[in-house]
Structure formats: structure tokens, C-alpha cells
Design a protein around this motif. Structure first.
Motif, PDB file in Angstrom:
ATOM      1  N   HIS A   1      42.024  -6.020 -12.967  1.00  8.20           N
ATOM      2  CA  HIS A   1      41.780  -4.972 -13.949  1.00  8.20           C
ATOM      3  C   HIS A   1      41.541  -3.641 -13.237  1.00  8.20           C
ATOM      4  O   HIS A   1      40.858  -3.587 -12.209  1.00  8.20           O
TER       5      HIS A   1
ATOM      6  N   GLY B   1      46.498  -0.558 -20.080  1.00  2.51           N
ATOM      7  CA  GLY B   1      45.664  -1.712 -20.371  1.00  2.51           C
ATOM      8  C   GLY B   1      44.180  -1.434 -20.405  1.00  2.51           C
ATOM      9  O   GLY B   1      43.370  -2.355 -20.565  1.00  2.51           O
ATOM     10  N   HIS B   2      43.807  -0.160 -20.258  1.00  2.21           N
ATOM     11  CA  HIS B   2      42.390   0.211 -20.289  1.00  2.21           C
ATOM     12  C   HIS B   2      42.042   0.625 -21.720  1.00  2.21           C
ATOM     13  O   HIS B   2      42.236   1.773 -22.111  1.00  2.21           O
TER      14      HIS B   2
ATOM     15  N   SER C   1      38.989  -3.950 -23.632  1.00  3.59           N
ATOM     16  CA  SER C   1      39.489  -4.635 -22.434  1.00  3.59           C
ATOM     17  C   SER C   1      38.376  -5.059 -21.490  1.00  3.59           C
ATOM     18  O   SER C   1      38.533  -6.017 -20.731  1.00  3.59           O
TER      19      SER C   1
END
Length: 209
Positions: A61, A131-132, A136
Motif C-alpha cells: 500500500h 488506490g488511496h 483503503s
């Protein structure tokens, strides 16, 4: 004759029109109380962010140093700081009873604020694509809560300033609306100060580690 009447009005204009009336003094007192609550709110959001900024679900991540774009954040900071300066110019002309110049600088302040908000929306969109998101990670939730709350305050300030300009455009300047313009200016300075802390704590320390 009209020119003489205007000159007399200028001569009688108080040096501190924002507090020349009882209502103006009450507005200023009430606003400082309001700012106390706002300060507590943002202090809580900063504390939450600092506690959760390293909480990501996995090594894959994206973390702050991989995610944030410092040049973009710097441009946003310059826009907001410049808008704070233009609001100072607006209040300077208000105290000198120059209604047209005051409105001009408030409009410039609004435009700079809109540019800032546009870049923030662009930034959020880019982060979501990477994807942030808010859901998340704990880091994402804390980030969007803090920066998003500030963005909401900017939006409220822009709406406030726009309504002030529209409602008072034909009324001219008086001690009644001078207090309102001054209160907006103080609110805008508060937003700018909060952003300086966000830039330092979130972006600068995030990128530099």
C-alpha cells in the motif's frame, strides 16, 4: 453637491468600521469564540492523523512519501497564502472607504480560493486512481478527514464571500456590512493558517519522512 456629500461621508468614516457599532463588536466577540471551537476541531484531526498516518494494510500500500506530490502542494500553498494577502488588501481599502477596490480584492481572493479548491479536487482524484481512498486504510481515512474538512471550510468561505459581494454590491459600504466583511477576512486567515500546518505536518513531513 453629491461629491461634497461623499467627501463628508469619507471624513466621518471610522478608523475601525468593523467595530464601530455594537453589532460589529458582538460579531467579533462571537467569531473569536467560534474560532476557539474550530481550533479544537482541527487539533483533534491533526492528532488523529499523526496517530494513524503509518497504519496501512500491507507493504504494497502506498505511503505518504510515495503518494504525495510536494510541488503540487506547494503551488496550492502559494495560492492560499496569496489569497490571504489579497483579503488584507480588501480590508485595507474597506478602512479607507474605497468600496470598489475592496470588492475587487475580495473577488481576486475568491478566484484564488477557487484555483486552490480545483487543485485539491484534482489531487484527490489522482490519489483515488492510485488506490488511496477513504476506506483503503486508517491512513487514508485520517488524511481525507483532515484535508477534506479543511477543503470544506474553504468551500464555505468561498460561498460566504460570494454572497457578501452579491448582496452588498449595490448597497455600498456601511459599518453594518463592514463588520461582515471583516469577519469573513478573519475566517479566511484562519483557513490559511490551518493549511500551513497541513502542508508542514501532512505533506512536507510525509515526503521527507
Amino acid at each position: 453637491m453629491a461629491h461634497v456629500e461623499e467627501k463628508m461621508t469619507v471624513e466621518r468614516w471610522p478608523s475601525h468600521p468593523e467595530t464601530a457599532s455594537l453589532e460589529g463588536k458582538n460579531k467579533l466577540t462571537g467569531f473569536w469564540i467560534f474560532l476557539g471551537g474550530e481550533t479544537a476541531l482541527f487539533a483533534s484531526l491533526f492528532a488523529t492523523y499523526l496517530a494513524l498516518k503509518d497504519h496501512v494494510p500491507s507493504e504494497e500500500h502506498l505511503k505518504a512519501e510515495q503518494l504525495f506530490h510536494l510541488p503540487l502542494a506547494f503551488v496550492m500553498t502559494m495560492l492560499l497564502l496569496t489569497s490571504s494577502l489579497t483579503s488584507v488588501y480588501a480590508m485595507y481599502h474597506m478602512k479607507n472607504y474605497d468600496f470598489k477596490k475592496m470588492l475587487t480584492w475580495i473577488v481576486v481572493t475568491i478566484l484564488l480560493g477557487l484555483c486552490f479548491l480545483g487543485l485539491e479536487i484534482y489531487e484527490f482524484t489522482e490519489y483515488v486512481h492510485q488506490g488511496h481512498t477513504f476506506r483503503s486504510s486508517a491512513f487514508g481515512s485520517a488524511f481525507y478527514f483532515l484535508v477534506g474538512t479543511h477543503g470544506l471550510h474553504v468551500l464555505i468561505g468561498l460561498g460566504w464571500a460570494t454572497l457578501l459581494v452579491i448582496r452588498n454590491m449595490k448597497r455600498g459600504l456601511s459599518v453594518y456590512n463592514a463588520a461582515k466583511f471583516n469577519t469573513f477576512s478573519l475566517y479566511w486567515h484562519f483557513i490559511d493558517v490551518v493549511w500551513v500546518f497541513i502542508f508542514t505536518v501532512v505533506y512536507l513531513l510525509g515526503v521527507l519522512g
